[in-house]
Structure formats: C-alpha cells, structure tokens
Write a protein that holds these residues in place. Structure first.
Motif: not given
Length: 486
Positions: A301-308, A311, A351, A355
């Motif tokens: 599963e992917w979590n954009d909030t975490y990844f951003n 970053k 994650l 990416e």
C-alpha cells in the motif's frame, strides 16, 4: 575520402589520468575525437537531477582547461548516442571507439546493447576497458578479492597527452547535437561540491594530509563527518578519480602519517566500493526488483502523505528532517544518515523502496548506481542475507548530534530550543512553549508515526520472512552469486 578517426567516449570516467581508453587511443596514432553525450533519455530519467549534469559540465570544463595546450578538447553533445554516431559517420570513418565499461542503470545497459549492435553493423570496433575493479561477465565471487587487489596494485595509466593530434570537428555535427542550451540552463550551486579532476585531487590531498585525523571518531556524526569524511564520493562516482588512484595514494600516505588507525578505517571502507558495484554489474535487476523474491508481497500500500513528508523534511522527527533538508541543499550526508533515511522510509513508514530510491538518487550528488541500488535494498531489508537494521532516529540524534548542532542548523524552527527539545520537540511542556515562543504542531509538525510501534511491526514482518524457507533458499543463491569467494 573520409578521414579515419578514433573516438574516446567519456561517461563516468571524467579524468585524464589512469584512463586506459584514452591512453590506448593515443597510442593508435589516428586523430582522436573525445566526446561526452548528454543523453536526453538519461537526463529525463527518474533518478537524474540537474546537480548531476552540472557536476559533469564542471568536470569537462576542467578537462578542457588541461587539454588547451594540446589544442584538444572533450566535445559535449546533447541527444542520443546512436543518432550522434550516425551523424559523425556522415563526415568521418570511425575506426574504433574506446571507452570504459559502464555499470550504470538499466537504461544505460539497454543503450549499450543497442550501441554494440550499431557498431557491429557499421564495422566499428568498440573496445571497452575494465572500470575500477569491477569485472564484467562474472558469475560468482570465486577469487574476486584477489583479482580486485591485483588490479588496484597495477601502475596508474598515464596517457601521453603531448602526442594528441589537434582535432576540430565539423561544425554541422556540433550544431545538430549542441549542448549549449542545456549547459546554459544549469544553475551553479556553490553549496555543492564542484566537479573536476583538479578539484578531486585537491580534496583527496586535503583528506590524506589533514582531514582524515578524526575519521573514525566522526564518521557517523552528521555535522563533523562533513569535514572528517573523505568527501571523495562524487569524484569516484563521476570518475574524476579512479579507485586505484585513491587506494595507491592512501597506501603512500599511510607510510608517512602517525594516524594509521583512521587511514586503515578509511581503507576498509574503500574496499567496499567495487564490491557493491560488482553486485549491479552481475545482476542489473537490483535497480527495480527485490533481489530476494520472498519480500515481494510486503509494503503493497502507498501513502502519498507519508512519502511527501519524508521528501520535504516534515516528518516530525528532527534528525530525519534535518538530513533530508541538508541533502536536498548540498547533495551530501554521511553514510549512517543515508541508511537512517532509507530505514525510516521503508520500516517506519512501511513504503516500498523503489520510489524512495529514485528520489534519493536525484539528491545524491554522488549517485553511483552500483552502490545506490544494492545499498538501498540492503537497508530496506529485502536481500535476506543482511542483518535487518531498523534505525531509531531519536536514538541516532542523541548519539551523534547530542547538542543538536546539525538539527538546529537545518531546522531553523527549532533553533531557539534547548538541545534536548530540539531532538525531541514532542516533549515540550505548555510552560516551555510560552517560554521559547514555540508551538509544537504549528511551528514544527507533529510526528507522523510512532517509531516504537512501527519498529515492532516492521521487525516482526521482516524477521518472519527472513526465517522462512523461501527466503533462506533465495538467500543461499544470492550469497553464492554476490558474496561467497573461493
């Protein structure tokens, strides 16, 4: 009748010394066209960044400054390799192309296959030379260490530049594949290390003669390591220096310096350089798939909030955020902090590593595919052969930045807090918030995860897989191919 020429194709070997392709080309006696190709496909790849190409331009400008007195230069072209060679063939008879073997990404691997076929179909001999101690076509590690040591002990190759013949390329080729627009678009950033063989030797000499003192003590500290680590990684990644030059220079200085412990520690880490690149050379798939397939069904599963947040340096964990902000601005952090960033992404945020691997490759000025991707998988725990390391960012800060010097330097929001609160701002009391005019959760974000909980969850999943028969079976194959040596 077309003029017969040889071509020296520079890639990640931007130097004039210890350059056997250049030395051999000069000895052949034909006029030499020296080229570097800024390939559009590489520049737009997800792991490429302007900082890389700026470093390359600086490196080539340094080479050209050295080549001036020989009325020669390395020509910079923008485009793709095969169309450029087709264009050159319109004006010249290309007898040979000389280059180092490149252990690059899957993209450069596929390009080389296509280029090889193109050369064969056009009667061009492509002579590729071994790069550092990385051995092409290796099936296992039998006697690899001995072969590595033998290579590194050979004399430095010195091209006879005074025998270079002046060469001026046809204007039409330059205009068709001009790199001028690309070069002029680059923004030069003085917070990052400058490229070039001259600068590389200056940094090497400053480390061996002075900065290495304290190497062992400071290697893991994010602030002190900026001085006491060698800082040679971008020069090795882009070939301003060969690993053989570094190895032999270290041996020479070791005989003269009293601080032998630090130099030995440095040498032990230099030894890992080609070991890791050899992994990608042997198995290019390290770039994009779990090298141990037993780990394929986790982190789905992917979590954009975490990844951003990761970053942008806004995770709420000060050392994580300081490292990311520093890296984005300067292109460098030390090894332990890199491992911690990967650990936080893959273990605490749970994650997938791919990416993140591309994102950090863009930030690392010293992006070396053969080290980057195998190391990323090692830290992400997807190899099945390495110890699973799940870094606690708070513990790392307390151990390696106890006075929060590095943290406060890069997270100015925390600069007025005492060190213990700059490291753990979630422990601030309401009275302290008023006293320091700091509002936790507003001036600096709350923690996006609780690492005590995420540690337990990740540790259980990863160790359960590591102990499984599927993982053990895969691990044995990996060991026999990439580690075990006879």
């Amino acid at each position: 009748m077309k003029t017969a020429i040889n071509i020296v194709w520079f890639k990640r070997d931007l130097r004039l010394k210890d350059h056997l392709p250049l030395k051999t080309a000069i000895e052949e006696g034909l006029p030499i066209l020296m080229i570097f190709i800024f390939e559009h496909s590489l520049i737009t790849a997800p792991y490429s960044d302007e900082r890389h190409w700026r470093f390359v331009v600086e490196s080539i400008k340094d080479l050209n400054e050295q080549l001036k007195k020989y009325s020669q230069q390395v020509y910079m072209f923008y485009g793709e390799a095969i169309p450029l060679f087709e264009k050159i063939l319109c004006y010249y008879e290309i007898k040979n192309v000389f280059s180092h073997q490149e252990t690059g990404t899957w993209l450069t691997y596929q390009r080389d296959i296509q280029v090889k076929n193109f050369f064969k179909n056009n009667g061009i001999r492509w002579k590729e030379f071994q790069s550092n101690a990385v051995i092409r076509g290796l099936k296992n590690r039998d006697n690899w260490n001995e072969r590595r040591n033998e290579y590194l002990s050979k004399p430095i190759e010195i091209p006879q530049l005074d025998k270079l013949k002046p060469f001026i390329i046809e204007k039409e080729i330059l205009e068709s594949f001009s790199a001028d627009k690309l070069i002029s678009s680059l923004n030069f950033n003085h917070q990052m290390q400058k490229g070039g063989e001259t600068e590389a030797n200056r940094v090497l000499n400053s480390f061996l003669n002075e900065r290495h003192i304290g190497y062992t003590k400071n290697i893991s500290r994010p602030e002190e390591s900026r001085k006491h680590c060698s800082r040679l990684s971008p020069y090795l990644a882009w070939g301003n220096l060969s690993i053989r030059q570094v190895e032999q220079a270290t041996i020479q200085i070791y005989k003269k310096r009293p601080s032998k412990r630090d130099l030995l520690a440095f040498q032990s880490r230099v030894a890992w350089h080609c070991h890791f690149i050899q992994k990608l050379e042997t198995e290019p798939e390290y770039e994009f798939k779990n090298i141990n397939s037993a780990y394929d069904n986790i982190r789905t599963e992917w979590n954009d909030t975490y990844f951003n947040a990761w970053k942008d340096g806004l995770t709420g964990y000060p050392l994580i955020d300081a490292c990311m902000r520093c890296l984005k601005e300067t292109g460098y952090i030390n090894f332990r902090m890199r491992a911690m960033l990967v650990s936080f992404l893959t273990h605490h945020l749970w994650l997938d590593w791919k990416e993140g691997a591309n994102f950090l490759a863009k930030q690392f000025l010293d992006f070396e595919p053969g080290i980057h991707f195998p190391q990323f998988q090692m830290q992400a725990g997807t190899t099945g052969i390495n110890t699973i390391r799940i870094y606690n960012p708070t513990k790392q800060a307390l151990e390696h930045d106890s006075n929060a010097i590095f943290i406060k330097k890069w997270i100015t929001e925390l600069s007025n807090l005492p060190s213990y609160l700059a490291i753990e701002p979630w422990k601030i009391t309401p009275v302290e918030e008023i006293s320091y005019n700091f509002h936790y959760g507003k001036d600096y974000p709350e923690r996006i995860v609780n690492t005590e909980l995420t540690y337990r969850q990740a540790n259980k999943v990863l160790w359960d897989i590591k102990k499984s028969e599927a993982s053990k079976s895969e691990a044995e194959k990996i060991l026999s191919k990439h580690v075990k040596s006879g």
